[in-house]
Design an enzyme around this catalytic site. Structure first.
Site, PDB file in Angstrom:
ATOM      1  N   GLN A  69       1.590  -2.328  23.365  1.00 60.27           N
ATOM      2  CA  GLN A  69       1.281  -3.763  23.331  1.00 60.27           C
ATOM      3  C   GLN A  69       2.359  -4.553  22.599  1.00 60.27           C
ATOM      4  O   GLN A  69       2.718  -4.224  21.472  1.00 60.27           O
ATOM      5  CB  GLN A  69      -0.070  -4.030  22.652  1.00 60.27           C
ATOM      6  CG  GLN A  69      -0.472  -5.492  22.852  1.00 60.27           C
ATOM      7  CD  GLN A  69      -1.725  -5.909  22.111  1.00 60.27           C
ATOM      8  OE1 GLN A  69      -1.741  -5.956  20.890  1.00 60.27           O
ATOM      9  NE2 GLN A  69      -2.783  -6.211  22.849  1.00 60.27           N
ATOM     10  N   CYS A 100      -4.525 -12.570  20.011  1.00 58.87           N
ATOM     11  CA  CYS A 100      -4.531 -12.514  18.544  1.00 58.87           C
ATOM     12  C   CYS A 100      -4.779 -13.909  17.952  1.00 58.87           C
ATOM     13  O   CYS A 100      -4.075 -14.861  18.279  1.00 58.87           O
ATOM     14  CB  CYS A 100      -3.206 -11.952  18.021  1.00 58.87           C
ATOM     15  SG  CYS A 100      -3.218 -11.845  16.217  1.00 58.87           S
ATOM     16  N   LYS A 139      -4.173  -8.865  27.555  1.00 57.81           N
ATOM     17  CA  LYS A 139      -5.417  -8.919  26.791  1.00 57.81           C
ATOM     18  C   LYS A 139      -5.557 -10.336  26.247  1.00 57.81           C
ATOM     19  O   LYS A 139      -4.649 -10.854  25.598  1.00 57.81           O
ATOM     20  CB  LYS A 139      -5.378  -7.906  25.643  1.00 57.81           C
ATOM     21  CG  LYS A 139      -6.643  -7.915  24.803  1.00 57.81           C
ATOM     22  CD  LYS A 139      -6.820  -6.595  24.074  1.00 57.81           C
ATOM     23  CE  LYS A 139      -8.027  -6.606  23.168  1.00 57.81           C
ATOM     24  NZ  LYS A 139      -7.813  -7.352  21.928  1.00 57.81           N
ATOM     25  N   GLY A 201     -15.918  -6.714  23.392  1.00 60.08           N
ATOM     26  CA  GLY A 201     -16.639  -7.518  22.416  1.00 60.08           C
ATOM     27  C   GLY A 201     -18.069  -7.073  22.277  1.00 60.08           C
ATOM     28  O   GLY A 201     -18.825  -7.075  23.258  1.00 60.08           O
ATOM     29  N   ASP A 202     -18.406  -6.600  21.061  1.00 60.87           N
ATOM     30  CA  ASP A 202     -19.795  -6.249  20.742  1.00 60.87           C
ATOM     31  C   ASP A 202     -20.318  -5.005  21.455  1.00 60.87           C
ATOM     32  O   ASP A 202     -21.535  -4.857  21.605  1.00 60.87           O
ATOM     33  CB  ASP A 202     -20.756  -7.418  21.015  1.00 60.87           C
ATOM     34  CG  ASP A 202     -20.540  -8.571  20.053  1.00 60.87           C
ATOM     35  OD1 ASP A 202     -19.795  -8.384  19.068  1.00 60.87           O
ATOM     36  OD2 ASP A 202     -21.120  -9.655  20.281  1.00 60.87           O
TER      37      ASP A 202
HETATM   38  C1  LIG Z   1      -8.469  -5.213  12.218  1.00 64.48           C
HETATM   39  C2  LIG Z   1      -8.288  -5.644  13.653  1.00 64.48           C
HETATM   40  C3  LIG Z   1      -7.017  -5.653  14.197  1.00 64.48           C
HETATM   41  C4  LIG Z   1      -6.830  -6.038  15.530  1.00 64.48           C
HETATM   42  N1  LIG Z   1      -5.575  -5.999  16.057  1.00 64.48           N
HETATM   43  C5  LIG Z   1      -5.392  -6.276  17.384  1.00 64.48           C
HETATM   44  C6  LIG Z   1      -4.116  -6.113  18.014  1.00 64.48           C
HETATM   45  O1  LIG Z   1      -3.137  -5.693  17.377  1.00 64.48           O
HETATM   46  N2  LIG Z   1      -4.014  -6.434  19.331  1.00 64.48           N
HETATM   47  C7  LIG Z   1      -5.085  -6.876  20.061  1.00 64.48           C
HETATM   48  O2  LIG Z   1      -4.946  -7.152  21.257  1.00 64.48           O
HETATM   49  N3  LIG Z   1      -6.308  -7.022  19.508  1.00 64.48           N
HETATM   50  C8  LIG Z   1      -6.483  -6.717  18.200  1.00 64.48           C
HETATM   51  N4  LIG Z   1      -7.745  -6.794  17.656  1.00 64.48           N
HETATM   52  C9  LIG Z   1      -8.894  -7.159  18.511  1.00 64.48           C
HETATM   53  C10 LIG Z   1      -9.629  -5.941  19.072  1.00 64.48           C
HETATM   54  O3  LIG Z   1      -8.800  -5.175  19.930  1.00 64.48           O
HETATM   55  C11 LIG Z   1     -10.900  -6.368  19.857  1.00 64.48           C
HETATM   56  O4  LIG Z   1     -10.495  -7.230  20.889  1.00 64.48           O
HETATM   57  C12 LIG Z   1     -11.911  -7.100  18.989  1.00 64.48           C
HETATM   58  O5  LIG Z   1     -12.117  -6.417  17.763  1.00 64.48           O
HETATM   59  C13 LIG Z   1     -13.258  -7.266  19.710  1.00 64.48           C
HETATM   60  O6  LIG Z   1     -13.822  -6.023  20.060  1.00 64.48           O
HETATM   61  P1  LIG Z   1     -15.037  -5.370  19.200  1.00 64.48           P
HETATM   62  O7  LIG Z   1     -16.172  -6.372  19.170  1.00 64.48           O
HETATM   63  O8  LIG Z   1     -15.390  -4.117  19.933  1.00 64.48           O
HETATM   64  O9  LIG Z   1     -14.487  -5.115  17.824  1.00 64.48           O
HETATM   65  C14 LIG Z   1      -7.944  -6.437  16.320  1.00 64.48           C
HETATM   66  C15 LIG Z   1      -9.220  -6.426  15.741  1.00 64.48           C
HETATM   67  C16 LIG Z   1      -9.410  -6.036  14.432  1.00 64.48           C
HETATM   68  C17 LIG Z   1     -10.809  -6.029  13.872  1.00 64.48           C
END
Ligand SMILES: Cc1cc2nc3c(=O)[nH]c(=O)nc-3n(C[C@H](O)[C@H](O)[C@H](O)COP(=O)(O)O)c2cc1C
Length: 321
Positions: A69, A100, A139, A201-202
């Site tokens: 990425q 992001c 993404k 998400g979630d």
């Molecule tokens: C600590 C942290 C770092 C993240 N870093 C990135 C990243 O480098 N690139 C990215 O596309 N998303 C990043 N995300 C987003 C996650 O990939 C994901 O889209 C987001 O947490 C929602 O999914 P979830 O509800 O399953 O956690 C990050 C999320 C967290 C919590």
């Protein structure tokens, strides 16, 4: 489903997480059921300036499909960075970060900032697609904020510019990571595109995974935070998707052994000092919910060597259940 010409047998994605999903953790997740992993985001400028640390983030997983990425907002630099990322990693696809929300990134037009400049985002995808011979994926989120949700037009534009897949996190930039992810809008994205759509998400376990798949009609699922200290969420979700009974999490001793295996791989990957510093948070996550673990969590917060890690792991296995 397919990402471009790549057949994806297991469309369960580990969400890229900066500071979390290093090579070692991605290996662990792949070993228990993640079918696709993505590196932490890497700055396109840093890659072009040959920053060693950024290159180190791009190590490819061999036990799953693996995307590299990159983030940035200049089509020419992104194209150069994509070529370099592939040269360094040999990854299976290039993923472009358009989600992001961190002010430092998004306010300068990178990450989710690109959702405010869809034309530029399209030019970036187009520029990257033209120079690499692997699929290019995106993404993104729902949009910048509640008043500017544009993911439908935005993802269509990405498809038109050559994206091979989109992963949609069902939140806006201003929601950061709180509030409920909007799977309804992800369903609309899926309904209008020909390329595969991954819902994110979630998703926290088998039940939510099946609900999300059914609701959105998505081609695959991406899990982020629920994996912290619990890579076995992939085993649970995989079993649910295959209609199989899930036996439950391994016993504490096996979970601790897995954590130690992860830290030993991180040690091999980036040396003892960094691996042990980073192990502090991972190890504490692995112990979440374990009764009477506060003594060991305190020990973990001072870890500096692999010896410390082995000693603490033995103590936990002896004293806790
Ligand atoms: C600590 C942290 C770092 C993240 N870093 C990135 C990243 O480098 N690139 C990215 O596309 N998303 C990043 N995300 C987003 C996650 O990939 C994901 O889209 C987001 O947490 C929602 O999914 P979830 O509800 O399953 O956690 C990050 C999320 C967290 C919590």
């Amino acid at each position: 489903m397919k990402i471009g010409s790549i057949e994806v047998e297991n469309p369960l994605f580990l969400g890229p997480m900066a500071g979390v999903t290093d090579w070692a953790f991605r290996e662990i997740c792949a070993s228990v059921g993640a079918g696709v992993t993505v590196t932490e985001m890497v700055s396109s400028r840093a890659l072009v300036y040959q920053d060693k640390k950024s290159v180190g983030l791009l190590r490819k997983n061999s036990s799953s499909l693996c995307g590299a990425q990159i983030f940035g907002n200049d089509p020419a630099i992104m194209a150069q960075a994509a070529v370099l990322a592939l040269e360094h990693s040999g990854c299976d696809f290039i993923d472009i970060n358009m989600g992001c929300p961190m002010p430092k990134i998004a306010n300068s037009g990178d990450g989710c900032g690109l959702m405010r400049t869809p034309e530029l985002a399209g030019q970036i995808v187009d520029a990257v697609v033209k120079v690499v011979n692997v699929p290019v994926t995106v993404k993104c989120r729902l949009g910048w904020d509640k008043g500017s949700i544009n993911v439908l037009d935005f993802t269509k534009r990405m498809e038109d510019n050559g994206a091979a897949m989109v992963a949609v996190h069902g939140r806006t930039r201003s929601m950061l990571y709180s509030g409920v992810a909007d799977w309804d809008t992800i369903r609309q994205v899926k309904a209008q595109l020909s390329i595969p759509v991954i819902a994110n998400g979630d998703i926290v376990g088998g039940e939510s995974a099946l609900r999300c798949l059914k609701w959105t009609g998505a081609d695959g699922l991406m899990i982020g935070r629920a994996t912290l200290g619990d890579p076995w969420v992939f085993a649970e979700v995989k079993a649910a998707m295959e209609g199989k009974e899930y036996a439950g999490r391994p016993a504490l001793a096996e979970r601790v052994d897995t954590a130690v295996r992860q830290f030993a791989m991180a040690y091999e990957d980036k040396g003892e000092k960094i691996a042990c510093l980073e192990a502090r948070k991972h190890f504490a996550w692995y112990l979440r919910g374990v009764a009477h673990s506060s003594y060991y969590k305190d020990q973990i917060s001072h870890t500096t060597t692999m010896e410390d890690i082995y000693r603490i792991a033995e103590g936990i296995k002896k004293d806790l259940k």
